[in-house]
Design a protein around this motif. Sequence first.
Motif, PDB file in Angstrom:
ATOM      1  N   VAL A   1       0.874  -1.172   0.000  1.00 34.44           N
ATOM      2  CA  VAL A   1       0.000   0.000   0.000  1.00 34.44           C
ATOM      3  C   VAL A   1       0.911   1.221   0.000  1.00 34.44           C
ATOM      4  O   VAL A   1       1.888   1.274   0.739  1.00 34.44           O
TER       5      VAL A   1
ATOM      6  N   GLY B   1       1.324   5.516   0.182  1.00 29.06           N
ATOM      7  CA  GLY B   1       0.673   6.719   0.688  1.00 29.06           C
ATOM      8  C   GLY B   1       1.456   7.966   0.336  1.00 29.06           C
ATOM      9  O   GLY B   1       2.659   7.908   0.073  1.00 29.06           O
TER      10      GLY B   1
ATOM     11  N   THR C   1      -3.870   7.608  -0.161  1.00 26.57           N
ATOM     12  CA  THR C   1      -3.329   6.258  -0.132  1.00 26.57           C
ATOM     13  C   THR C   1      -3.936   5.463  -1.264  1.00 26.57           C
ATOM     14  O   THR C   1      -5.048   5.767  -1.729  1.00 26.57           O
ATOM     15  N   ILE C   2      -3.200   4.455  -1.733  1.00 29.42           N
ATOM     16  CA  ILE C   2      -3.654   3.652  -2.855  1.00 29.42           C
ATOM     17  C   ILE C   2      -3.293   2.199  -2.599  1.00 29.42           C
ATOM     18  O   ILE C   2      -2.218   1.887  -2.080  1.00 29.42           O
ATOM     19  N   SER C   3      -4.191   1.300  -2.972  1.00 25.05           N
ATOM     20  CA  SER C   3      -3.969  -0.124  -2.761  1.00 25.05           C
ATOM     21  C   SER C   3      -2.900  -0.657  -3.706  1.00 25.05           C
ATOM     22  O   SER C   3      -2.512   0.001  -4.675  1.00 25.05           O
TER      23      SER C   3
ATOM     24  N   ARG D   1      -8.144   0.866  -5.350  1.00 28.40           N
ATOM     25  CA  ARG D   1      -8.776   1.573  -4.233  1.00 28.40           C
ATOM     26  C   ARG D   1      -7.912   2.741  -3.776  1.00 28.40           C
ATOM     27  O   ARG D   1      -6.698   2.613  -3.706  1.00 28.40           O
ATOM     28  N   THR D   2      -8.571   3.844  -3.503  1.00 29.14           N
ATOM     29  CA  THR D   2      -7.870   5.035  -3.029  1.00 29.14           C
ATOM     30  C   THR D   2      -8.674   5.714  -1.929  1.00 29.14           C
ATOM     31  O   THR D   2      -9.902   5.571  -1.855  1.00 29.14           O
TER      32      THR D   2
ATOM     33  N   LEU E   1      -5.786  -0.266   3.339  1.00 28.66           N
ATOM     34  CA  LEU E   1      -5.487   1.152   3.144  1.00 28.66           C
ATOM     35  C   LEU E   1      -5.397   1.826   4.507  1.00 28.66           C
ATOM     36  O   LEU E   1      -6.172   1.505   5.416  1.00 28.66           O
ATOM     37  N   ARG E   2      -4.495   2.747   4.644  1.00 31.56           N
ATOM     38  CA  ARG E   2      -4.259   3.338   5.964  1.00 31.56           C
ATOM     39  C   ARG E   2      -3.792   4.780   5.848  1.00 31.56           C
ATOM     40  O   ARG E   2      -3.217   5.166   4.833  1.00 31.56           O
ATOM     41  N   THR E   3      -4.015   5.525   6.922  1.00 32.62           N
ATOM     42  CA  THR E   3      -3.535   6.901   7.003  1.00 32.62           C
ATOM     43  C   THR E   3      -2.347   7.022   7.933  1.00 32.62           C
ATOM     44  O   THR E   3      -1.753   8.093   8.026  1.00 32.62           O
TER      45      THR E   3
END
Length: 122
Positions: free
Chosen positions: A33, A35, A50-52, A57-58, A104-106
Amino acid sequence: QVQLVESGGGLVQAGGSLRLSCAASGRTFGSYVMGWFRQTPGKEREFVSTISGSGGRTIYADSVTGRFTTSRDNAKNTVYLQMNSLKPEDTAVYYCAAAGGTVLRTTGYDYWGQGTQVTVSS
């Protein structure tokens, strides 16, 4: 171990566009992933997007939704951040980061680039 190198920063007028690139080392880029974050002096680093691993996925911060787009080319081991309609408040050092897994994470990224400066003049 993943090494990340950002490029594409610079000076742009408000309303303009820039595209940042982040080149990654290693053979398993698609399993990470990715970011984008940014930081200004005296402030904490801020999540941008973030992007997979597949790119399907974003997630975006509210402050950039509709203006920034992240994408990736796994064949080139590169992730991009297209920034449109730039504002002076977008001025910051922009960092890319990599995290193992599929969520996905921040936060919670394992590897970071050295950053690239983006300056938006009014």
